[in-house]
Design a protein around this motif. Sequence first.
Motif, PDB file in Angstrom:
ATOM      1  N   VAL A 146       0.665  -1.157   0.027  1.00 39.06           N
ATOM      2  CA  VAL A 146      -0.140  -0.022   0.214  1.00 39.06           C
ATOM      3  C   VAL A 146       1.003   1.582  -0.098  1.00 39.06           C
ATOM      4  O   VAL A 146       0.974   2.144  -0.948  1.00 39.06           O
ATOM      5  CB  VAL A 146      -1.001   0.151   1.143  1.00 39.06           C
ATOM      6  N   ILE A 147       2.017   1.317   0.806  1.00 34.37           N
ATOM      7  CA  ILE A 147       2.962   2.522   0.675  1.00 34.37           C
ATOM      8  C   ILE A 147       3.148   3.003  -0.286  1.00 34.37           C
ATOM      9  O   ILE A 147       3.767   3.718  -0.510  1.00 34.37           O
ATOM     10  CB  ILE A 147       3.650   2.146   2.551  1.00 34.37           C
ATOM     11  N   GLU A 148       3.974   1.696  -0.854  1.00 36.28           N
ATOM     12  CA  GLU A 148       4.936   2.010  -1.905  1.00 36.28           C
ATOM     13  C   GLU A 148       3.496   2.468  -3.400  1.00 36.28           C
ATOM     14  O   GLU A 148       4.519   2.942  -4.109  1.00 36.28           O
ATOM     15  CB  GLU A 148       5.207   0.435  -2.797  1.00 36.28           C
ATOM     16  N   LYS A 149       2.529   1.670  -3.256  1.00 40.15           N
ATOM     17  CA  LYS A 149       1.512   2.516  -4.171  1.00 40.15           C
ATOM     18  C   LYS A 149       1.127   3.650  -4.239  1.00 40.15           C
ATOM     19  O   LYS A 149       1.145   4.738  -4.945  1.00 40.15           O
ATOM     20  CB  LYS A 149       0.144   1.491  -4.631  1.00 40.15           C
ATOM     21  N   ILE A 150       0.948   4.637  -3.168  1.00 37.54           N
ATOM     22  CA  ILE A 150       0.512   5.775  -2.281  1.00 37.54           C
ATOM     23  C   ILE A 150       1.743   6.592  -2.809  1.00 37.54           C
ATOM     24  O   ILE A 150       1.582   7.640  -3.561  1.00 37.54           O
ATOM     25  CB  ILE A 150       0.131   6.070  -1.822  1.00 37.54           C
ATOM     26  N   GLY A 151       2.877   6.088  -2.445  1.00 34.20           N
ATOM     27  CA  GLY A 151       4.203   7.252  -2.681  1.00 34.20           C
ATOM     28  C   GLY A 151       4.876   6.926  -3.556  1.00 34.20           C
ATOM     29  O   GLY A 151       5.097   7.852  -4.346  1.00 34.20           O
ATOM     30  N   LEU A 152       4.528   6.220  -5.286  1.00 32.06           N
ATOM     31  CA  LEU A 152       4.474   5.701  -6.657  1.00 32.06           C
ATOM     32  C   LEU A 152       3.676   7.000  -6.710  1.00 32.06           C
ATOM     33  O   LEU A 152       4.299   7.755  -8.311  1.00 32.06           O
ATOM     34  CB  LEU A 152       4.474   4.593  -6.705  1.00 32.06           C
ATOM     35  N   HIS A 153       2.586   7.143  -6.600  1.00 34.03           N
ATOM     36  CA  HIS A 153       1.616   7.956  -7.202  1.00 34.03           C
ATOM     37  C   HIS A 153       2.486   9.105  -7.054  1.00 34.03           C
ATOM     38  O   HIS A 153       1.385  10.566  -7.195  1.00 34.03           O
ATOM     39  CB  HIS A 153       0.509   6.898  -6.572  1.00 34.03           C
ATOM     40  N   CYS A 154       2.271   9.208  -5.119  1.00 38.27           N
ATOM     41  CA  CYS A 154       2.635  10.711  -5.367  1.00 38.27           C
ATOM     42  C   CYS A 154       4.172  11.152  -6.423  1.00 38.27           C
ATOM     43  O   CYS A 154       3.449  12.751  -6.787  1.00 38.27           O
ATOM     44  CB  CYS A 154       3.525  10.989  -3.946  1.00 38.27           C
ATOM     45  N   CYS A 155       4.374  10.367  -7.013  1.00 38.25           N
ATOM     46  CA  CYS A 155       5.688  11.205  -7.786  1.00 38.25           C
ATOM     47  C   CYS A 155       5.560  10.903  -8.731  1.00 38.25           C
ATOM     48  O   CYS A 155       6.099  12.286  -9.650  1.00 38.25           O
ATOM     49  CB  CYS A 155       6.869   9.475  -7.933  1.00 38.25           C
ATOM     50  N   GLU A 156       4.198  10.054  -9.265  1.00 39.32           N
ATOM     51  CA  GLU A 156       4.035  10.301 -10.427  1.00 39.32           C
ATOM     52  C   GLU A 156       2.795  11.587 -11.191  1.00 39.32           C
ATOM     53  O   GLU A 156       3.208  11.946 -12.650  1.00 39.32           O
ATOM     54  CB  GLU A 156       3.075   8.707 -10.611  1.00 39.32           C
ATOM     55  N   THR A 157       2.379  12.119  -9.918  1.00 36.23           N
ATOM     56  CA  THR A 157       1.511  13.270  -9.813  1.00 36.23           C
ATOM     57  C   THR A 157       2.196  14.227 -10.354  1.00 36.23           C
ATOM     58  O   THR A 157       2.166  15.481 -10.151  1.00 36.23           O
ATOM     59  CB  THR A 157       0.075  13.104  -9.266  1.00 36.23           C
ATOM     60  N   GLY A 158       3.567  14.242  -9.463  1.00 38.18           N
ATOM     61  CA  GLY A 158       4.232  16.033  -9.577  1.00 38.18           C
ATOM     62  C   GLY A 158       4.695  17.001  -8.812  1.00 38.18           C
ATOM     63  O   GLY A 158       5.309  17.533  -8.347  1.00 38.18           O
ATOM     64  N   PHE A 159       3.768  15.994  -7.098  1.00 35.99           N
ATOM     65  CA  PHE A 159       4.097  16.792  -5.779  1.00 35.99           C
ATOM     66  C   PHE A 159       5.547  16.043  -5.635  1.00 35.99           C
ATOM     67  O   PHE A 159       5.914  16.565  -4.566  1.00 35.99           O
ATOM     68  CB  PHE A 159       3.174  15.860  -5.341  1.00 35.99           C
ATOM     69  N   VAL A 160       6.212  15.113  -5.043  1.00 33.68           N
ATOM     70  CA  VAL A 160       7.522  14.040  -4.952  1.00 33.68           C
ATOM     71  C   VAL A 160       8.133  13.880  -5.974  1.00 33.68           C
ATOM     72  O   VAL A 160       7.936  13.716  -6.938  1.00 33.68           O
ATOM     73  CB  VAL A 160       7.114  13.335  -3.984  1.00 33.68           C
ATOM     74  N   GLU A 161       9.507  14.345  -5.625  1.00 36.54           N
ATOM     75  CA  GLU A 161      10.268  13.548  -6.152  1.00 36.54           C
ATOM     76  C   GLU A 161      10.984  12.594  -6.052  1.00 36.54           C
ATOM     77  O   GLU A 161      10.805  12.425  -5.240  1.00 36.54           O
ATOM     78  CB  GLU A 161      11.505  15.290  -6.183  1.00 36.54           C
ATOM     79  N   SER A 217      -6.636   0.233   6.912  1.00 29.34           N
ATOM     80  CA  SER A 217      -7.802   0.747   5.901  1.00 29.34           C
ATOM     81  C   SER A 217      -7.771   1.968   5.561  1.00 29.34           C
ATOM     82  O   SER A 217      -8.190   2.140   4.151  1.00 29.34           O
ATOM     83  CB  SER A 217      -9.204   0.002   6.517  1.00 29.34           C
ATOM     84  N   ILE A 218      -7.494   2.483   6.361  1.00 33.72           N
ATOM     85  CA  ILE A 218      -7.082   3.814   5.734  1.00 33.72           C
ATOM     86  C   ILE A 218      -5.860   4.565   6.300  1.00 33.72           C
ATOM     87  O   ILE A 218      -5.126   4.440   7.260  1.00 33.72           O
ATOM     88  CB  ILE A 218      -7.614   5.136   6.502  1.00 33.72           C
ATOM     89  N   PHE A 219      -4.612   4.839   5.290  1.00 35.14           N
ATOM     90  CA  PHE A 219      -3.122   5.183   4.727  1.00 35.14           C
ATOM     91  C   PHE A 219      -3.489   6.497   4.774  1.00 35.14           C
ATOM     92  O   PHE A 219      -3.325   7.286   3.345  1.00 35.14           O
ATOM     93  CB  PHE A 219      -2.465   4.482   3.887  1.00 35.14           C
ATOM     94  N   PHE A 220      -2.871   7.571   5.896  1.00 30.86           N
ATOM     95  CA  PHE A 220      -2.893   9.057   5.700  1.00 30.86           C
ATOM     96  C   PHE A 220      -0.762   9.253   5.342  1.00 30.86           C
ATOM     97  O   PHE A 220       0.216   9.251   5.915  1.00 30.86           O
ATOM     98  CB  PHE A 220      -2.465  10.035   7.142  1.00 30.86           C
ATOM     99  N   VAL A 221      -0.538   9.152   3.981  1.00 27.00           N
ATOM    100  CA  VAL A 221       0.875   9.170   3.997  1.00 27.00           C
ATOM    101  C   VAL A 221       1.659  10.569   3.264  1.00 27.00           C
ATOM    102  O   VAL A 221       1.074  11.106   2.273  1.00 27.00           O
ATOM    103  CB  VAL A 221       0.927   8.030   2.124  1.00 27.00           C
TER     104      VAL A 221
END
Length: 270
Positions: A146-161, A217-221
């Motif tokens: 879950v953490i990896e999926k959300i972390g990758l999404h943050c980068c793919e959307t341009g919010f994190v490098e 069930s709820i992840f705030f990353v």
Amino acid sequence: MNKYINQLLQMQDLETALREHKTLKGDTEEATCAELRKNIAGLKKILPPEVNVIYERISKRYPIYVSPMVNSACTSCFMKIPVGVANSVLSTSNCISCPSCGRFLFFDEGHFKRPGDEFHQYKGVARFSSQDLMMPHLKAKSKEEVIEKIGLHCCETGFVENHGTFIKGLLKREALITTAVGSGIAFPHARAIRACGLTLAVGTVKPGIKENGDNLSIFFVSAVPTQTSIFYIELISKLANYFSKAENRKKILDCTKPEEMWKIMVQIGK
């Protein structure tokens, strides 16, 4: 980076983790708190005496006592750093302090602009997030996935490098102490990350991930640049308070679209 600045950053992260733990769980799990204090003491013990003297003084004044220098300015007090001092931060092996606030300084390349201007439209926790960072009903078999999926999404959307650094930081922090706080909620985060400010992504998982008797069930990353650490503690406090109510957890878990989750998030802490 100067090795002693690196040690101080590690100490600062551990001290912040201790404050976060107390914010979310009070004085419970004293063994965990004791382990954190032991690690802090171990790092403090190997600081040079002259650095330790400054640390003892400045850490009593500021919870964040190591600050990035961006564009020749301290990002904590926002004062311009004299050219000679700025050059020393870049070139010396000594620990250099901000002439204005006294915090230890280290060089940082700076932050990039957030995608879009929507962050300026909201108050409360929503100013740190975006509808693009809402991820309902993720499919995963483990907390780490879950953490990896959300972390990758943050980068793919341009919010994190640099998704590799971000995900590694998230998993490293999770290994230090679990960020699960009960009631199916977890707050994975990584510090000293190059991001466009404090950034929050939210993911839900149904039926959830089993861990230590809880059903996560709820992840705030979050990506937490060093100078935003104090704001992060306020952020998770507001989130923990709002989602301590079962009806609020149910609302966000029932969302099937990012825009539905976003409507809930923009109401928190206004």
